[in-house]
Design a protein around this motif. Structure first.
Motif, PDB file in Angstrom:
ATOM      1  N   ARG A  78      45.683  63.790  57.704  1.00  0.00           N
ATOM      2  CA  ARG A  78      46.872  64.648  57.862  1.00  0.00           C
ATOM      3  C   ARG A  78      46.562  66.064  57.390  1.00  0.00           C
ATOM      4  N   TYR A  79      45.860  66.175  56.274  1.00  0.00           N
ATOM      5  CA  TYR A  79      45.445  67.475  55.749  1.00  0.00           C
ATOM      6  C   TYR A  79      44.610  68.229  56.784  1.00  0.00           C
ATOM      7  N   TRP A 127      44.543  58.405  55.170  1.00  0.00           N
ATOM      8  CA  TRP A 127      45.582  58.998  56.023  1.00  0.00           C
ATOM      9  C   TRP A 127      45.986  60.362  55.488  1.00  0.00           C
TER      10      TRP A 127
END
Length: 171
Positions: free
Chosen positions: A122-123, A118
């Motif tokens: 997200r990065y 996750w």
């Protein structure tokens, strides 16, 4: 171009581009994942990672592929060109899914280690907003001599490789 750093978000196509450039220009490619992990794919210490990069960019001809901002100054300072691979986040996410489907996770033959978390997703989603400005600032600070090529689509990347060989890609 004899010393090229390829940077960008996960799934952007850095490895594909670096491998194509390496084949087209006859320059060895170093994947940062191969320097970042030990033989069991465990992270190595940051100082060892930096030392491995210094050794890689000490050569006359090289292409690096990866996006460690902490050690980007090493690559930017030594590079003649920095290629920023920056397609939209959805294209990167699609690239990650394609890579997962093709290799089923784990280590790939081309030097990439596929570990989807996750945090990683997200990065990738926030790369353009949060990380790209810092990446570009780092390149400007540590590699002002380098030519910066900013590719914002897969088609631009394909055209860039085709132009290097003096061939049109027919599109």
């Amino acid at each position: 171009m004899r010393r090229i750093a390829v940077v960008g978000a996960g799934g952007a196509g850095k490895t594909v581009l670096a491998n194509q450039l390496g084949a087209r220009l006859g320059i060895p490619v170093t994947h940062l994942d191969a320097l970042r992990y030990d033989t069991g794919w465990n992270l190595i210490a940051e100082d060892e990672f930096a030392a491995r990069q210094r050794a890689a960019v000490a050569a006359d001809r090289w292409i690096t592929d990866g996006n460690s901002l902490a050690t980007l100054p090493i690559r930017a300072a030594a590079a003649a060109a920095v290629i920023v691979v920056d397609p939209p986040p959805l294209v990167c996410l699609w690239g990650i899914l394609q890579r997962r489907w093709r290799y089923r996770g784990g280590q790939h033959a081309d030097g990439v280690f596929d570990r989807i978390t996750w945090f990683f997703l997200r990065y990738v989603i926030l790369y353009r907003r949060r990380h790209l400005p810092r990446t570009l600032a780092c390149i400007a600070q540590h590699g002002p001599h380098a030519t910066v090529v900013h590719l914002t689509s897969r088609r631009q990347a394909e055209n860039f490789v085709a132009q290097l060989s003096g061939q049109e890609d027919g599109r």
